[in-house]
Design a protein around this motif. Structure first.
Motif, PDB file in Angstrom:
ATOM      1  N   THR A  59      40.536  35.085  38.476  1.00  0.00           N
ATOM      2  CA  THR A  59      40.676  34.445  39.784  1.00  0.00           C
ATOM      3  C   THR A  59      40.778  35.489  40.892  1.00  0.00           C
ATOM      4  O   THR A  59      40.111  35.377  41.928  1.00  0.00           O
ATOM      5  CB  THR A  59      41.907  33.525  39.801  1.00  0.00           C
ATOM      6  N   ALA A 128      44.203  28.378  43.994  1.00  0.00           N
ATOM      7  CA  ALA A 128      43.650  29.249  42.959  1.00  0.00           C
ATOM      8  C   ALA A 128      44.380  29.086  41.629  1.00  0.00           C
ATOM      9  O   ALA A 128      44.159  29.871  40.718  1.00  0.00           O
ATOM     10  CB  ALA A 128      43.723  30.707  43.419  1.00  0.00           C
ATOM     11  N   ARG A 316      33.079  31.661  38.057  1.00  0.00           N
ATOM     12  CA  ARG A 316      34.235  31.582  38.941  1.00  0.00           C
ATOM     13  C   ARG A 316      33.891  32.227  40.283  1.00  0.00           C
ATOM     14  O   ARG A 316      34.247  31.708  41.347  1.00  0.00           O
ATOM     15  CB  ARG A 316      35.448  32.312  38.332  1.00  0.00           C
TER      16      ARG A 316
END
Length: 332
Positions: A59, A128, A316
């Motif tokens: 992330t 997130a 991602r």
């Protein structure tokens, strides 16, 4: 035209079906452009704050790289850099950061924290990951499914393992929005929260999809187009290894489970990190305690050709790039 400008993405159902599909399609478009070396400087001169209470590999990297490719600058703020909720309220912090930054990504524990940031900052805020939801992961997951199966429409995605966690909850709700059938295969004590099941049912009435929540592995696996799992035991939870193994050992994703789907093109997904061999501290402990070379997934499955976990991880970045571009950039 869908209007994303200045909007928050705090949980999956902040966006409807059309909006989620637009984001996924736009991410696919940006990914193609990137593969051809076409620049995408939609956020030149923007400043993005990353507030991370929890550790992160994918992330943090995805937000940092995506922002850089879009022309933005990132400031990383961990829990030791801020007074968030300690000496300064979340509301006050949000107002300060909102006066300086153009967007905020929050990765932490409480959903109410990211909701407060979204309410008071006056700039786009992106979840997130919290204990409740993981919406940016969902964008990557459904893009990956679309890439490898041609579509997610009409497909069955089955999550196996701890069905109470944020990924299982997010899959259940996102599938309900998009019209994708979602199975959750988990022990009775680890099935999704009833409030999340209720929300999914309400959304399914609109989309026409369905869900199956069961402790029966065979009932949940047969006919699945996607098998998805997550860690059973995170770092710092080593004392729960015995309990987790006792509860979940029959839910390990292995080749027998993949074969049980009866589908020739089933793919395997995992949001990572994964305990699939003995090359991690927990992996070594699992082998020493239980003789298992892998915990929630076998190494054979993890490394198989139908495993798309690293494409999923790359996505991602592409999906977060799309999200930041449309909510905080100059796309339209």
């Amino acid at each position: 035209m869908v209007n994303f400008q200045s909007r928050n993405f705090l949980k999956e159902y902040d966006f409807d079906k059309e909006e989620l599909e637009t984001l996924i399609d736009f991410a696919e478009h940006l990914k193609t452009k990137e593969k051809h070396g076409i620049p995408q400087r939609f956020m030149s001169g923007k400043q993005i704050a990353l507030i991370f209470e929890k550790q992160s590999t994918r992330t943090r990297s995805a937000f940092t790289v995506a922002a850089g490719k879009l022309g933005a600058t990132v400031e990383y703020l961990n829990k030791n850099d801020l007074q968030l909720g300690a000496k300064e309220s979340v509301e006050d912090t949000a107002k300060v950061l909102g006066s300086m930054f153009d967007g905020i990504a929050f990765r932490g524990f409480e959903q109410q924290t990211v909701e407060a940031l979204g309410e008071h900052s006056g700039i786009p805020v992106w979840n997130a990951l919290t204990n409740d939801w993981h919406p940016t992961q969902m964008l990557a997951d459904f893009l990956t499914i679309k890439e490898h199966l041609g579509t997610y429409q009409g497909k069955t995605v089955t999550f196996v393992g701890d069905g109470r966690n944020n990924v299982a909850h997010s899959l259940l709700v996102t599938g309900a929005i998009l019209g994708v059938d979602i199975n959750i295969v988990a022990p009775d004590s680890l099935q999704p929260e009833l409030s999340v099941q209720k929300l999914a049912k309400e959304l399914q009435e609109i989309s026409g999809s369905k869900s199956l929540i069961t402790a029966n592995v065979e009932a949940g696996i047969i006919g699945s187009d996607v098998i998805y799992t997550d860690v059973w035991c995170s770092m710092g939870e080593e004392e729960q290894l015995d309990e987790r193994y006792k509860l979940l050992n029959t839910y390990q994703v292995n080749q027998d489970m993949i074969d049980l789907t009866g589908k020739p093109d089933t793919i395997f997904l995992h949001c990572l990190p994964a305990i699939h061999n003995t090359e991690t501290d927990i992996g070594k402990m699992v082998y020493e305690k239980f003789g298992e070379n892998g915990f929630e997934v076998s190494d054979e499955v993890f490394r198989a050709g139908y495993s798309k976990v690293f494409e999923q991880a790359e996505n991602r970045m592409h999906t977060i790039k799309a999200l930041m571009a449309v909510t905080c950039g100059e796309v339209y």
